[in-house]
Design an enzyme around this catalytic site. Structure first.
Site, short mmCIF file in Angstrom:
data_model
loop_
_atom_site.label_atom_id
_atom_site.label_comp_id
_atom_site.label_asym_id
_atom_site.label_seq_id
_atom_site.Cartn_x
_atom_site.Cartn_y
_atom_site.Cartn_z
N HIS A 109 0.87 -1.17 0.00
CA HIS A 109 0.00 0.00 0.00
C HIS A 109 0.91 1.22 0.00
O HIS A 109 1.99 1.21 0.60
CB HIS A 109 -0.92 -0.03 1.22
N GLU A 232 -29.30 -8.33 5.35
CA GLU A 232 -29.50 -8.57 3.92
C GLU A 232 -28.51 -7.80 3.03
O GLU A 232 -28.53 -7.97 1.81
CB GLU A 232 -30.94 -8.25 3.54
#
EC number: 1.1.1.86
Length: 334
Positions: A109, A232
């Site tokens: 990174h 969900e």
């Protein structure tokens, strides 16, 4: 402009053949890079703190971890996989004094290089290979004969073959099997921070909490609100992961799709987009980096307070209870 993508034929592992690679840190990415490179025929030396869980894991995986100086001695490539917030201190104290001309420094990174918390000497290469997946996936896909796509960047080419060395590293961890996309330290760092803050972590977390709290404040049961606004999310994200927004919309009901297309823009408004641009500005100016480094150096007081507040919020308390009902979730409670 389309990205340049390299595959195995354009990224031979030959530049690392017969060479030693030092991996500093045996954490999430470190363990995957180390094992994959070793399985690709590259000599790997591990630097890890004795007595730590990562040290014990390296031993369990057949390595003999030692100190940074020993690992770096004679290494052609030195891969730094330490957390962003500790890299600069370790670099100044233990990496820089043992760095030799012609060696290659590698990062997963770009934070410390891009924002100049680490400034290597001009006589070493500075490259990056950033897999677009967590370490356990880098390892498991390699073992299956595949790989995780990677980003490659060269910040400093002292020897003339820095990119070839970086591509060989990506090949050795399986990235060339899937594809290696060329980028820059600037692009990788700034887009990574933006994605985390605005969409993947900050934005999604705030949206989940706001939805949950709106339903509960309106008198709905917290448990029902949790299922609709938290549980969900995985269903929808998995569909997007597999086939983008179009496949998600193809897979849900017409009612849900119409609600998505007609109401979504009312949630992400011009005001939201303006705040996104403001956050991007804080990233590109280095303001966020300075804030984060200052927070870490100051003992993480604000960080810990924010974490504690969310950890014990209603959505988290309700979630811990409901996840016990769903054995298939393999709940990970912190």
């Amino acid at each position: 402009m389309a990205a340049t993508i390299y595959y195995e034929e354009q990224a031979p592992i030959a530049p690392l053949a017969g060479k030693k690679v030092a991996v500093i840190g045996y954490g999430s990415q470190g363990h995957a890079h180390s094992q994959n490179l070793r399985d690709s025929g590259v000599e790997v030396a591990i630097a890890e703190l004795e007595g730590t869980d990562n040290f014990r894991l390296a031993v369990e995986h057949g390595f003999t971890p030692g100190d940074i100086k020993t690992a770096m001695d004679g290494a052609a490539l030195i891969i730094v996989t330490l957390p962003d917030e500790v890299q600069a201190k370790v670099y100044e104290g233990q990496i820089a004094p043992n760095l030799k001309a012609g060696q290659t420094l590698g990062f997963c990174h770009g934070f410390n290089i891009h924002f100049k918390y680490i400034v290597p000497p001009k006589d070493v290469n500075v490259v990056m290979i950033a897999p677009k997946g967590p370490g356990h996936l880098v390892r498991s896909e390699y073992e299956k004969g595949g790989g995780v796509p990677c980003l490659v960047a060269v910040e400093q080419d002292a020897t003339g073959d820095a990119k070839a060395i970086a591509l060989a590293w990506a090949n050795g961890i399986g990235g060339a099997r899937a594809g290696i996309l060329e980028t820059t330290y600037k692009e990788e760092t700034e887009t990574d921070l933006f994605g985390e803050q605005v969409v993947l972590c900050g934005g999604l977390s705030a949206l989940i909490k706001a939805g949950f709290e709106t339903l509960v404040a309106a008198g709905y049961q917290p448990e029902i609100a949790y299922f609709e606004c938290v549980h969900e999310v995985k269903l929808i994200v998995d569909l997007i992961y597999q086939g983008g927004l179009s496949y998600m919309r193809y897979s849900i009901s017409n009612t849900a799709e119409y609600g998505d297309l007609s109401r979504g823009p009312r949630i992400v408004t011009d005001e939201t987009r303006a705040e996104m641009k403001k956050i991007l500005g804080e990233i590109t100016s280095g303001a966020f980096a300075r804030e984060w480094v200052s927070e870490y150096q100051g003992g993480l007081k604000n960080f810990n307070a924010l974490y504690a507040k969310d950890h014990d919020s209603q959505v988290e308390v309700v979630g811990r209870k409901l996840r016990k009902m769903m054995k298939w979730v393999n709940a990970k409670e912190v």
